[in-house]
Design a protein around this motif. Structure first.
Motif, PDB file in Angstrom:
ATOM      1  N   GLU A   1       1.077  13.019  -2.810  1.00 52.61           N
ATOM      2  CA  GLU A   1       0.844  12.853  -1.377  1.00 52.61           C
ATOM      3  C   GLU A   1       1.831  11.850  -0.782  1.00 52.61           C
ATOM      4  O   GLU A   1       2.194  10.858  -1.420  1.00 52.61           O
ATOM      5  N   VAL A   2       2.248  12.125   0.431  1.00 58.25           N
ATOM      6  CA  VAL A   2       3.097  11.191   1.168  1.00 58.25           C
ATOM      7  C   VAL A   2       2.564  11.047   2.581  1.00 58.25           C
ATOM      8  O   VAL A   2       1.772  11.859   3.048  1.00 58.25           O
TER       9      VAL A   2
ATOM     10  N   ALA B   1       0.828  -1.203   0.000  1.00 56.02           N
ATOM     11  CA  ALA B   1       0.000   0.000   0.000  1.00 56.02           C
ATOM     12  C   ALA B   1       0.866   1.258   0.000  1.00 56.02           C
ATOM     13  O   ALA B   1       0.434   2.314  -0.449  1.00 56.02           O
ATOM     14  N   LEU B   2       2.087   1.120   0.518  1.00 49.76           N
ATOM     15  CA  LEU B   2       3.008   2.247   0.605  1.00 49.76           C
ATOM     16  C   LEU B   2       4.333   1.891  -0.058  1.00 49.76           C
ATOM     17  O   LEU B   2       4.821   0.770   0.064  1.00 49.76           O
ATOM     18  N   LEU B   3       4.893   2.870  -0.759  1.00 51.44           N
ATOM     19  CA  LEU B   3       6.181   2.689  -1.423  1.00 51.44           C
ATOM     20  C   LEU B   3       7.186   3.691  -0.880  1.00 51.44           C
ATOM     21  O   LEU B   3       6.810   4.791  -0.457  1.00 51.44           O
TER      22      LEU B   3
ATOM     23  N   SER C   1      14.843  12.898  -7.408  1.00 45.18           N
ATOM     24  CA  SER C   1      14.750  14.348  -7.228  1.00 45.18           C
ATOM     25  C   SER C   1      13.434  14.883  -7.778  1.00 45.18           C
ATOM     26  O   SER C   1      12.801  15.743  -7.163  1.00 45.18           O
ATOM     27  N   THR C   2      13.012  14.368  -8.910  1.00 46.60           N
ATOM     28  CA  THR C   2      11.746  14.793  -9.511  1.00 46.60           C
ATOM     29  C   THR C   2      10.576  14.398  -8.616  1.00 46.60           C
ATOM     30  O   THR C   2       9.635  15.173  -8.426  1.00 46.60           O
ATOM     31  N   VAL C   3      10.644  13.208  -8.038  1.00 42.48           N
ATOM     32  CA  VAL C   3       9.581  12.770  -7.129  1.00 42.48           C
ATOM     33  C   VAL C   3       9.547  13.677  -5.902  1.00 42.48           C
ATOM     34  O   VAL C   3       8.474  14.095  -5.459  1.00 42.48           O
TER      35      VAL C   3
ATOM     36  N   SER D   1      10.471   7.922   8.347  1.00 41.16           N
ATOM     37  CA  SER D   1      10.334   7.402   6.983  1.00 41.16           C
ATOM     38  C   SER D   1       9.252   8.143   6.205  1.00 41.16           C
ATOM     39  O   SER D   1       8.200   8.470   6.750  1.00 41.16           O
ATOM     40  N   THR D   2       9.528   8.385   4.945  1.00 43.39           N
ATOM     41  CA  THR D   2       8.543   8.975   4.035  1.00 43.39           C
ATOM     42  C   THR D   2       8.079   7.887   3.097  1.00 43.39           C
ATOM     43  O   THR D   2       8.889   7.207   2.469  1.00 43.39           O
ATOM     44  N   ARG D   3       6.771   7.723   2.983  1.00 37.07           N
ATOM     45  CA  ARG D   3       6.206   6.708   2.102  1.00 37.07           C
ATOM     46  C   ARG D   3       5.162   7.335   1.194  1.00 37.07           C
ATOM     47  O   ARG D   3       4.475   8.277   1.564  1.00 37.07           O
ATOM     48  N   VAL D   4       5.050   6.787  -0.012  1.00 38.64           N
ATOM     49  CA  VAL D   4       4.092   7.264  -1.001  1.00 38.64           C
ATOM     50  C   VAL D   4       2.992   6.217  -1.133  1.00 38.64           C
ATOM     51  O   VAL D   4       3.270   5.072  -1.511  1.00 38.64           O
TER      52      VAL D   4
END
Length: 77
Positions: free
Chosen positions: A45-46, A17-19, A33-35, A52-55
């Motif tokens: 959205e993150v 569900a999260l990347l 960098s673009t992301v 941790s940062t997840r997308v």
């Protein structure tokens, strides 16, 4: 239930569900960098879990839909 349907359900259950940002970049075929720029601009959205940062995967789908809508509007101008 057919074997193909069972396989599709099984694959859907295994999708995360999260990347990570790196994984999201790979899915989108973009650089990290673009992301990060898309995140900073509020276009992607993150969620933060600890440090941790997840997308979310659905955020990627929304980004793509928004990009398509933007192109449609620009093409109609």
């Amino acid at each position: 239930m057919a074997v193909q349907e069972e396989l599709e359900l099984w694959e859907a259950e295994l999708r995360p569900a999260l990347l990570t940002v790196k994984q999201a970049a790979q899915v989108l075929n973009l650089g990290r960098s673009t992301v990060y720029e898309l995140i900073a601009d509020g276009r992607l959205e993150v969620v933060h879990i600890g440090r941790s940062t997840r997308v979310p995967t659905d955020a990627i789908a929304r980004l793509i839909a928004n990009l398509r809508a933007d192109e449609s509007v620009a093409a109609g101008s």
